[in-house]
Design an enzyme around this catalytic site. Structure first.
Site, PDB file in Angstrom:
ATOM      1  N   ARG A   1     -14.795 -20.626 -30.149  1.00 43.64           N
ATOM      2  CA  ARG A   1     -14.325 -19.691 -31.178  1.00 43.64           C
ATOM      3  C   ARG A   1     -14.082 -20.494 -32.456  1.00 43.64           C
ATOM      4  O   ARG A   1     -14.986 -21.112 -32.987  1.00 43.64           O
ATOM      5  CB  ARG A   1     -13.054 -18.968 -30.698  1.00 43.64           C
ATOM      6  CG  ARG A   1     -13.265 -18.125 -29.451  1.00 43.64           C
ATOM      7  CD  ARG A   1     -12.099 -17.197 -29.138  1.00 43.64           C
ATOM      8  NE  ARG A   1     -10.789 -17.807 -29.326  1.00 43.64           N
ATOM      9  CZ  ARG A   1      -9.656 -17.301 -28.855  1.00 43.64           C
ATOM     10  NH1 ARG A   1      -9.673 -16.175 -28.157  1.00 43.64           N
ATOM     11  NH2 ARG A   1      -8.493 -17.902 -29.050  1.00 43.64           N
TER      12      ARG A   1
ATOM     13  N   MET B   1      -5.084  12.200 -25.552  1.00 43.08           N
ATOM     14  CA  MET B   1      -4.634  11.433 -26.714  1.00 43.08           C
ATOM     15  C   MET B   1      -3.115  11.278 -26.764  1.00 43.08           C
ATOM     16  O   MET B   1      -2.610  10.211 -27.128  1.00 43.08           O
ATOM     17  CB  MET B   1      -5.122  12.108 -28.001  1.00 43.08           C
ATOM     18  CG  MET B   1      -4.788  11.311 -29.256  1.00 43.08           C
ATOM     19  SD  MET B   1      -5.421  12.089 -30.764  1.00 43.08           S
ATOM     20  CE  MET B   1      -7.190  11.882 -30.539  1.00 43.08           C
TER      21      MET B   1
ATOM     22  N   LYS C   1       1.961 -13.396 -32.602  1.00 40.48           N
ATOM     23  CA  LYS C   1       0.853 -12.623 -33.150  1.00 40.48           C
ATOM     24  C   LYS C   1       0.849 -11.206 -32.559  1.00 40.48           C
ATOM     25  O   LYS C   1       1.495 -10.926 -31.548  1.00 40.48           O
ATOM     26  CB  LYS C   1      -0.475 -13.323 -32.861  1.00 40.48           C
ATOM     27  CG  LYS C   1      -0.785 -13.477 -31.379  1.00 40.48           C
ATOM     28  CD  LYS C   1      -2.082 -14.237 -31.170  1.00 40.48           C
ATOM     29  CE  LYS C   1      -2.373 -14.372 -29.673  1.00 40.48           C
ATOM     30  NZ  LYS C   1      -3.683 -15.013 -29.425  1.00 40.48           N
TER      31      LYS C   1
ATOM     32  N   TYR D   1      -8.516  17.337 -19.173  1.00 45.60           N
ATOM     33  CA  TYR D   1      -9.910  17.517 -19.573  1.00 45.60           C
ATOM     34  C   TYR D   1     -10.875  17.190 -18.435  1.00 45.60           C
ATOM     35  O   TYR D   1     -10.705  16.190 -17.732  1.00 45.60           O
ATOM     36  CB  TYR D   1     -10.234  16.624 -20.773  1.00 45.60           C
ATOM     37  CG  TYR D   1      -9.511  17.008 -22.036  1.00 45.60           C
ATOM     38  CD1 TYR D   1      -9.652  18.269 -22.587  1.00 45.60           C
ATOM     39  CD2 TYR D   1      -8.688  16.098 -22.687  1.00 45.60           C
ATOM     40  CE1 TYR D   1      -8.996  18.624 -23.755  1.00 45.60           C
ATOM     41  CE2 TYR D   1      -8.023  16.429 -23.860  1.00 45.60           C
ATOM     42  CZ  TYR D   1      -8.185  17.695 -24.382  1.00 45.60           C
ATOM     43  OH  TYR D   1      -7.523  18.047 -25.531  1.00 45.60           O
TER      44      TYR D   1
END
Length: 395
Positions: A151, A333, A53, A285
């Site tokens: 779940r 990013m 998966k 930043y």
């Protein structure tokens, strides 16, 4: 964590990708095949399902599926029907199980592709029966019980009704029940009291399925930690996921080498910039990092858009110029910075974020500790902008 740890100068991982690649994730398929063999040795009496998966936990679903098959995996397992259909489209035959369904999913397409589909409730059983009739063939179905995880899976109170209804559909020729299964909630904590409770619920569910007249091919419960630490949970089949990719699911007990495993992914990038800056110079930043004195900054062209956690700001370890460094300031990013101090590097030199660790580089587990998460997340979040470079492929 010692993030300024020196290693031998010749221990830097050799680049494999083309020089033009900004970054790459090297995927060692020989290591994956070896991991399958090691895991099979931990559960010698059980069949093996390779869990693929999330694009093979970020490693590439189709190449990893082929390698797992070559190593003897009898089953392939995925979460979504779209993943299962993609395996078929890539030419992967044999048994494939998928388990995460929503109403309106591609039931008929999966029935026609001979995919084993998971049923956790009556609505899903009704959907697969309708799909089987529309396809004009018998559907392969595995029933899942919620043994305590909370779940997916039928609640124990609803299980007898589901098994009886499945048996009725089987007698009518619409389906064949090929498996009964569940999933542990705390198998990564081997002494957790839930393990014994969930084993008991699962065994009761198997007895009730037998009482309903079902005779599944496989009964399965063990995920990666269950495969490695709970032999009583192996039943007919084990479902290793992250362990197949060489990551320990129980790092508090031992790293991958403790179980005969080797990490499959190495994440690296070519430095985009190296420059001298004065002291008291802000970095990235917010200027959360300010240079303590004149120094050399190196720019690594990977960021949170590539899967580098922003939580790694100020903590993530990177091997550059023969030493462990720490991400200086915030992860952006597309890039982040490391402070090389007085050391020398050049644009194009390799920065290794993580790998097997045997050449001195950090591991995915080191990144997980630095970010307060698990190594599963570190490898699965490596994004599609990062090319996968496969080594050890076989025809």
């Amino acid at each position: 964590m010692d993030t300024d740890r020196a290693v031998p100068a010749d221990a830097v991982v050799d680049p494999v990708a083309e020089p033009a690649l900004r970054a790459h994730a090297r995927i060692d398929l020989d290591a994956l095949r070896s991991n399958v063999a090691a895991l099979r040795a931990h559960a010698p009496g059980a069949a093996f399902m390779a869990v693929l998966k999330a694009d093979g936990y970020g490693h590439g679903m189709v190449p990893c599926a082929r390698a797992a098959r070559q190593a003897g995996a009898e089953w392939l397992g995925v979460a979504t029907p779209q993943e299962a259909l993609a395996l078929r489209a890539a030419g992967l035959g044999g048994r494939v199980l998928c388990w995460l369904w929503t109403p309106g999913g591609p039931w008929q397409e999966c029935v026609e592709a001979d995919i084993d589909v998971t049923v956790s409730a009556r609505w899903a059983l009704d959907a697969v029966v309708a799909a089987a009739r529309a396809a004009g063939r018998t559907a392969r179905v595995q029933l899942k019980i919620d043994a305590g995880l909370g779940r997916n899976g039928a609640q124990p109170a609803d299980w007898p009704d589901l098994t009886r209804a499945a048996r009725a559909a089987e007698r009518a020729g619409a389906i064949r029940v090929t498996g009964v299964w569940s999933h542990f909630s705390c198998a990564d904590e081997p002494d957790h009291p839930s393990i014994a409770r969930e084993l008991a619920v699962f065994r009761t569910a198997l007895d009730q399925a037998d009482d309903a007249g079902l005779a599944p091919e496989v009964r399965h419960l063990a995920n990666s930690p269950g495969t490695l630490t709970l032999p009583e949970a192996h039943f007919d089949l084990v479902r290793p996921g992250v362990a197949m990719y060489g990551i320990s699911p129980v790092p508090q007990i031992g790293g991958p080498e403790s179980f005969g495993l080797r990490p499959v992914m190495t994440l690296a990038a070519a430095l985009a910039s190296v420059k001298r800056v004065p002291g008291n110079h802000g970095v990235s930043y917010g200027h959360t990092y300010v240079t303590p004195g004149e120094t050399t900054l190196a720019l690594v062209p990977l960021g949170y858009a590539d899967g580098v956690p922003r939580h790694a700001s100020g903590t993530g370890p990177v091997l550059v110029a023969g030493k462990w460094r720490t991400v200086a300031g915030r992860v952006a990013m597309d890039q982040f910075v490391v402070d090389l101090g007085g050391d020398v590097a050049a644009p194009g030199d390799e920065a290794v974020l993580f790998g097997p660790g045997d050449s001195g580089e950090p591991t995915a587990e080191d990144w997980a500790r630095a970010c307060g998460t698990i190594a599963y997340e570190i490898v699965t979040r490596v994004g599609p902008r990062v090319p996968r470079v496969y080594v050890g492929e076989q025809a």
